[in-house]
Scaffold this active site. Structure first.
Site, PDB file in Angstrom:
ATOM      1  N   ASP A  55      -3.422   1.897 -50.821  1.00  0.00           N
ATOM      2  CA  ASP A  55      -2.379   2.314 -50.552  1.00  0.00           C
ATOM      3  C   ASP A  55      -1.433   2.234 -51.686  1.00  0.00           C
ATOM      4  O   ASP A  55      -0.782   3.250 -52.180  1.00  0.00           O
ATOM      5  CB  ASP A  55      -1.509   1.851 -49.474  1.00  0.00           C
ATOM      6  CG  ASP A  55      -2.514   1.933 -48.216  1.00  0.00           C
ATOM      7  OD1 ASP A  55      -3.755   2.088 -48.335  1.00  0.00           O
ATOM      8  OD2 ASP A  55      -1.944   1.750 -46.910  1.00  0.00           O
ATOM      9  N   GLU A  84      -6.881  -9.972 -43.833  1.00  0.00           N
ATOM     10  CA  GLU A  84      -6.965  -8.769 -44.424  1.00  0.00           C
ATOM     11  C   GLU A  84      -6.971  -8.769 -45.868  1.00  0.00           C
ATOM     12  O   GLU A  84      -7.892  -8.073 -46.697  1.00  0.00           O
ATOM     13  CB  GLU A  84      -5.572  -7.814 -44.033  1.00  0.00           C
ATOM     14  CG  GLU A  84      -5.551  -6.674 -44.584  1.00  0.00           C
ATOM     15  CD  GLU A  84      -4.309  -5.947 -43.933  1.00  0.00           C
ATOM     16  OE1 GLU A  84      -3.578  -6.516 -43.252  1.00  0.00           O
ATOM     17  OE2 GLU A  84      -4.174  -4.721 -44.037  1.00  0.00           O
TER      18      GLU A  84
HETATM   19  C1  9WN Z   1      -2.987   3.727 -44.273  1.00  0.00           C
HETATM   20  C2  9WN Z   1      -6.946   0.217 -42.082  1.00  0.00           C
HETATM   21  C3  9WN Z   1      -6.213   0.933 -43.334  1.00  0.00           C
HETATM   22  C4  9WN Z   1      -7.171   0.590 -44.433  1.00  0.00           C
HETATM   23  C5  9WN Z   1      -6.698   0.734 -45.869  1.00  0.00           C
HETATM   24  C6  9WN Z   1      -5.444   0.032 -46.002  1.00  0.00           C
HETATM   25  C7  9WN Z   1      -4.494   0.252 -44.863  1.00  0.00           C
HETATM   26  C8  9WN Z   1      -3.211   2.213 -43.792  1.00  0.00           C
HETATM   27  C9  9WN Z   1      -1.722   1.474 -43.691  1.00  0.00           C
HETATM   28  O1  9WN Z   1      -5.305   0.052 -43.436  1.00  0.00           O
HETATM   29  O2  9WN Z   1      -4.002   1.704 -44.890  1.00  0.00           O
HETATM   30  O3  9WN Z   1      -4.295   4.440 -44.042  1.00  0.00           O
HETATM   31  O4  9WN Z   1      -1.151   1.640 -42.625  1.00  0.00           O
HETATM   32  O5  9WN Z   1      -1.577   0.561 -44.461  1.00  0.00           O
HETATM   33  O6  9WN Z   1      -4.796   0.333 -47.122  1.00  0.00           O
HETATM   34  O7  9WN Z   1      -7.553   0.727 -46.983  1.00  0.00           O
HETATM   35  O8  9WN Z   1      -8.472   1.544 -44.267  1.00  0.00           O
HETATM   36  O9  9WN Z   1      -7.290  -1.094 -42.202  1.00  0.00           O
END
Ligand code: 9WN
Length: 433
Positions: free
Chosen positions: A180, A406
């Site tokens: 992100d 994470e």
């Molecule tokens: C937006 C779910 C996801 C991962 C991404 C990570 C984060 C989301 C967020 O979480 O993204 O899609 O809310 O920040 O960056 O890699 O798939 O784990």
């Protein structure tokens, strides 16, 4: 579980399996309890790799459940919402992506309108390859059923996202990269002209991404939604259009897998081989930075490579046809003080020497298990056993020391973000298998 594991490895294996069991909803796996309560596309691909070693039945359901959300044009959404949850359970919830008009989106399932790195065919093939002989026939049937969905997913990328006509697929939002707030996106995000009353997200789950980042993320979604996610709008007018090396390395690895799956299920592998040859050539032609000896993302709005070198630079190691000279230069950079050489717990997500590097800043520096796993797998494919061993050892040390977090501090291994994060656990199962 493999019988050759040591006592310590067995304990780690069991702990990882417990995380996946706890995050299983009955139809899919949530990325983590609490913070991410729906189904995410990239997460499900990694989770399927782990479930392949633990609960093969669930690995299949994970993928089937995700593809319920596939759009009529083949787009595989990055988020499939669990409608049983309260609306505020996650920002941005289902209402942000669509109004009543939902062209091409499936009925009865609420999804986002973005996609994520297409690692699904790769995961499906690996699931099949790890089937015990007694399940081989069933596994082939599963592949037979999934193949048309995977082929449609790739057709969408080739038709709607090959914005430069080179063969590469472009992303139209940072969330599509899976990374992100990577510093790679700072320049195109900074160039956005936001409306005067910027949106206030009402969500601060962690220090980063910042509220300002969220304004930009939400603005990009609002633009896409206003244009019904139309490929012509994305191609000609949308302000964020980037060819990312990690997204395209996943695309390439999955296109190779699709060729193999096609051959297994009696379909024609030739179109997949042609497509993977184009992606391979375009990666080298458009994203290789000869001076720095690495891959960098290309901003299609000004046709320049983006300045910051991130861990995505190494993802094309997943390409089995990468020339040996290119592989050598990538390894030199990977082992240098800009990445693994100066990190006690490699691989940091951003060049340590870049001004944007932030050891605790989500995708701006910390080490993640999924990127380590991708590089480990790529290194093995090129016979780089020293690099593969380094990544294997560093990844297991992180989860032994800090749990299935994470992300992690690349210098001292401190765990950050969510606890019991599914892909961290799943990929450890795959490593130990
Ligand atoms: C937006 C779910 C996801 C991962 C991404 C990570 C984060 C989301 C967020 O979480 O993204 O899609 O809310 O920040 O960056 O890699 O798939 O784990």
């Amino acid at each position: 579980m493999s019988s050759r594991l040591t006592g310590d490895e067995t304990a780690l294996w069991q702990a990882a399996a417990r995380v996946l069991d706890a995050n299983w909803t009955g139809t899919a796996t949530v990325p983590s309890p609490g913070l991410y309560p729906h189904q995410w596309s990239l997460d499900s691909a990694f989770v399927a790799l782990g479930l392949a070693r633990h609960r093969r039945d669930r690995a299949e359901r994970e993928l089937t459940s995700l593809f319920r959300g596939q759009w009529a044009d083949g787009l595989l959404p990055h988020l499939v919402f669990d409608d049983t949850l309260a609306r505020h359970a996650y920002f941005p919830g289902p209402e942000m992506w669509h109004g009543d008009h939902r062209p091409r989106a499936p009925h009865g399932v609420r999804t986002s309108g973005l996609t994520q790195p297409p690692l699904h065919a790769f995961a499906a093939l690996r699931l099949h390859e790890s089937a015990p002989p007694s399940e081989a026939e069933h596994s082939l049937d599963f592949l037979r059923g999934l193949y048309p969905c995977l082929a449609a997913q790739h057709r969408y990328l080739a038709e709607a996202r090959d914005l430069s006509g080179s063969g590469l697929a472009a992303i139209c939002h940072p969330w599509e990269s899976g990374m992100d707030n990577s510093p790679a996106w700072d320049r195109p995000l900074g160039a956005l002209r936001l409306p005067p009353a910027a949106y206030s997200p009402g969500r601060t789950p962690r220090d980063l991404p910042t509220g300002e980042d969220y304004d930009r993320y939400v603005h990009l979604v609002a633009l896409l939604r206003a244009h019904d996610y139309e490929p012509a709008y994305i191609r000609d007018d949308h302000p964020f259009a980037v060819e990312d090396p990690l997204f395209n390395a996943a695309y390439l690895a999955s296109e190779h897998a699709l060729a193999e799956i096609a051959a297994l299920v009696g379909a024609d592998p030739a179109p997949h081989r042609e497509r993977s040859a184009r992606v391979h050539a375009a990666l080298l032609d458009r994203l290789w930075d000869h001076e720095q000896g690495c891959f960098r993302a290309r901003d299609l709005r000004d046709d320049r490579l983006l300045p910051v070198v991130t861990v995505a630079a190494f993802a094309p190691l997943l390409d089995p046809d990468l020339p040996p000279g290119t592989v050598r230069r990538l390894v030199d950079l990977l082992l240098s003080a800009r990445f693994a050489g100066a990190a006690g717990y490699p691989v940091p997500t951003c060049d340590i020497q870049a001004p944007a590097f932030d050891r605790s800043g989500y995708w701006r520096g910390p080490t993640w298990i999924n990127t380590n796993w991708l590089l480990w797998h790529g290194a093995l494919g090129h016979g780089l056993t020293v690099v593969a061993d380094l990544l294997y050892g560093s990844t297991l040390r992180l989860v032994r020391q800090s749990g299935f977090r994470e992300y992690f501090d690349p210098f001292d291994g401190t765990g950050r973000g969510s606890h019991d994060y599914s892909w961290s656990a799943a990929l450890v199962l795959d490593l130990l298998a």
